[in-house]
Design an enzyme around this catalytic site. Sequence first.
Site, PDB file in Angstrom:
ATOM      1  N   THR A 188     -47.884  21.623  -4.843  1.00 33.34           N
ATOM      2  CA  THR A 188     -48.155  22.978  -5.406  1.00 33.34           C
ATOM      3  C   THR A 188     -48.886  23.832  -4.147  1.00 33.34           C
ATOM      4  O   THR A 188     -49.975  22.768  -3.457  1.00 33.34           O
ATOM      5  CB  THR A 188     -49.027  23.369  -6.765  1.00 33.34           C
ATOM      6  OG1 THR A 188     -48.212  22.779  -7.605  1.00 33.34           O
ATOM      7  CG2 THR A 188     -49.386  24.884  -6.857  1.00 33.34           C
ATOM      8  N   ARG A 216     -39.786  26.341 -18.320  1.00 35.87           N
ATOM      9  CA  ARG A 216     -41.301  25.756 -18.589  1.00 35.87           C
ATOM     10  C   ARG A 216     -41.897  26.726 -17.545  1.00 35.87           C
ATOM     11  O   ARG A 216     -41.876  26.828 -16.519  1.00 35.87           O
ATOM     12  CB  ARG A 216     -41.481  24.409 -18.084  1.00 35.87           C
ATOM     13  CG  ARG A 216     -42.847  23.770 -18.363  1.00 35.87           C
ATOM     14  CD  ARG A 216     -43.504  23.680 -16.905  1.00 35.87           C
ATOM     15  NE  ARG A 216     -44.809  23.046 -16.742  1.00 35.87           N
ATOM     16  CZ  ARG A 216     -45.316  22.828 -15.826  1.00 35.87           C
ATOM     17  NH1 ARG A 216     -45.101  23.429 -14.696  1.00 35.87           N
ATOM     18  NH2 ARG A 216     -46.580  22.519 -15.917  1.00 35.87           N
ATOM     19  N   VAL A 217     -43.136  27.201 -17.954  1.00 37.73           N
ATOM     20  CA  VAL A 217     -43.997  28.200 -17.003  1.00 37.73           C
ATOM     21  C   VAL A 217     -45.203  27.321 -16.745  1.00 37.73           C
ATOM     22  O   VAL A 217     -45.804  26.875 -17.831  1.00 37.73           O
ATOM     23  CB  VAL A 217     -44.442  29.564 -17.515  1.00 37.73           C
ATOM     24  CG1 VAL A 217     -45.269  30.291 -16.723  1.00 37.73           C
ATOM     25  CG2 VAL A 217     -43.065  30.419 -18.064  1.00 37.73           C
ATOM     26  N   ASP A 219     -49.096  26.753 -15.261  1.00 33.35           N
ATOM     27  CA  ASP A 219     -50.499  27.348 -14.952  1.00 33.35           C
ATOM     28  C   ASP A 219     -50.380  28.359 -13.847  1.00 33.35           C
ATOM     29  O   ASP A 219     -51.220  29.376 -13.748  1.00 33.35           O
ATOM     30  CB  ASP A 219     -51.613  26.350 -14.880  1.00 33.35           C
ATOM     31  CG  ASP A 219     -51.722  25.416 -13.690  1.00 33.35           C
ATOM     32  OD1 ASP A 219     -50.425  24.954 -13.478  1.00 33.35           O
ATOM     33  OD2 ASP A 219     -52.569  25.333 -12.932  1.00 33.35           O
ATOM     34  N   THR A 239     -54.434  23.250  -9.055  1.00 31.12           N
ATOM     35  CA  THR A 239     -53.101  22.445  -8.793  1.00 31.12           C
ATOM     36  C   THR A 239     -53.032  21.093  -9.646  1.00 31.12           C
ATOM     37  O   THR A 239     -54.474  20.711  -9.740  1.00 31.12           O
ATOM     38  CB  THR A 239     -52.948  22.196  -7.169  1.00 31.12           C
ATOM     39  OG1 THR A 239     -51.941  21.083  -7.415  1.00 31.12           O
ATOM     40  CG2 THR A 239     -54.174  21.673  -6.452  1.00 31.12           C
ATOM     41  N   GLY A 240     -52.226  20.739 -10.142  1.00 30.48           N
ATOM     42  CA  GLY A 240     -52.190  19.661 -11.038  1.00 30.48           C
ATOM     43  C   GLY A 240     -51.654  19.510 -12.209  1.00 30.48           C
ATOM     44  O   GLY A 240     -50.381  20.501 -12.435  1.00 30.48           O
TER      45      GLY A 240
END
Lengths: 320, 320
Positions: A188, A216-217, A219, A239-240
């Site tokens: 990301t 799927r959305v 974060d 990110t993660g």
Amino acid sequence: MAAETSNALRSRYAIVLHGGAGGDPKKLPEDERTQIQAAMQQALSTGRALLACGGSALDAVERTIRILEDEPLLNAGRGAVFNSAGGHELDAAIMDGRTLACGAVAGVRTVKNPISLARAVMTGTRHVLLVGEGAEALARTLEFERVEPSYFSTDRQREKWERAKRLAADAARTGQPVAAWDDEHKGTVGCVALDRHGNLAAGTSTGGTNNKLPGRVSDTALIGAGTYADNATCGVSCTGTGEEFIRHGVAKDISTRMAYLRQPLDEAVTHVIEQTLRPNDGGVIAVSHDGTIAVRFNTPGMTWAAADEQARFEVGLGHE
Amino acid sequence: MAAETSNALRSRYAIVLHGGAGGDPKKLPEDERTQIQAAMQQALSTGRALLACGGSALDAVERTIRILEDEPLLNAGRGAVFNSAGGHELDAAIMDGRTLACGAVAGVRTVKNPISLARAVMTGTRHVLLVGEGAEALARTLEFERVEPSYFSTDRQREKWERAKRLAADAARTGQPVAAWDDEHKGTVGCVALDRHGNLAAGTSTGGTNNKLPGRVSDTALIGAGTYADNATCGVSCTGTGEEFIRHGVAKDISTRMAYLRQPLDEAVTHVIEQTLRPNDGGVIAVSHDGTIAVRFNTPGMTWAAADEQARFEVGLGHE
């Protein structure tokens, strides 16, 4: 705000980028590592030059993220992960710390640079988040550069997808949870900047998580979860493992820790990474209103880069 | 948690619902007001009975919201607003204060009860938010009750949509902002409950905002914006101008004010309604971990209902 309407530019500016947390980027093949490093460096140079000349944090965030979206070794724009249906659905968000204006898109399939579409949602609609066909329709109206879905596909991500599908099938057969895959460099991308007008901005862009369900959305697209900026406190890009960042509202929590608990940026970021999130959940980049830069992660590695008006110009692969 | 594994039920429980903030519901035609009141009362009775018997807050939230989704005079499920393309796109979210597990859907077009699909995202996937076709696919897999899109349409909402389109066209012609429409009873629905195991849950469901762009996701579907629950603090469900609730992360901010600033629930809710949001932005319902109920709004009115293990059983139309 006085700083904005006067022509007096402050000397202070700062910019920090990330190219994702996950496996240690030092373990990547050397040619990949070199290529990622070059993209980070190019993005950082572009962002720094823009800020040095008095450009806005929002412009710096958008332009650097466009460069990272175009880099096929990072999981945003070209080089995005595959979803479980074998397609790509891209998410991005941007936020203006001066006004708290924000815009985001999710489930984008044909827009070359989702971060610019997120900015168009912010400036050109009364909404914050547009998804799927609605976001695509805005891109068509605004004549944004569009591409065939195959533009986003890379052999490297296709191999990772095949591996993820095998792990998911193994898990389904054995009834065990899907095996953790800690050595993956997730990729990301994000940027936070403080400009010489004293304004903060933050943005994030991603292909999401490997083998995700369609629709799927992440974060990344959710203001307060993966992206947040407020001139009063800081700008943040995360990110993660996206779902953990959503559950804990991580990006805004860092800002709130500064506002309510009077924690310095570094303490707020460290608390979230070490206490709120689980080990190996991911990482954060942030810039405070005074130009302090923070980079923290609880994964084996994270790709990042940072610069300011002083001599600092640094690309990090793995270490903090 | 001890309270959960033992059979000892506490006496304390509490439930609060809303049917949206906006125009004063006392100004609705009498037959509409009576019908909305009856739906609120039925939902409250169902939720209270379930909690009284030791049922879970999650079940109370899901079941009461299903009843409100089925009520055609409220803007959730049947009776949802029209988007600018003349269709319906439904959003919902649910959160478990015990585990911080959460699930949400947005842009749903054929699922009769979106709140139940949100719960299925929470319990049956590794994701938090599924949108559009991806959410529909999950509903098909799980054999959820599905309906023709026209099921959601009502003449009442069609008239409101025609009016909104006229106002938008006027604004486009004159270059003025779209005229505020303060007397509209908006009708998003939500529920927060504390059960006799000491667990909180919150949920919200909506058709979104009248004449919205296709693909627009509301605060309702965004964990931390329109919906949040944490046993350590409170559960919250919001209603109003969604973009403002997203920008300020309102639902989680109420929880965070309790956690970081040690504000009692009522002080936290009042601050957000009076200081953070703009006049006429909307309203909030909340229940704290000790069973305190809060209902606050800065619009002319809000429809709500509340009950607890004591004598309280109250349906409010307009006043706090």
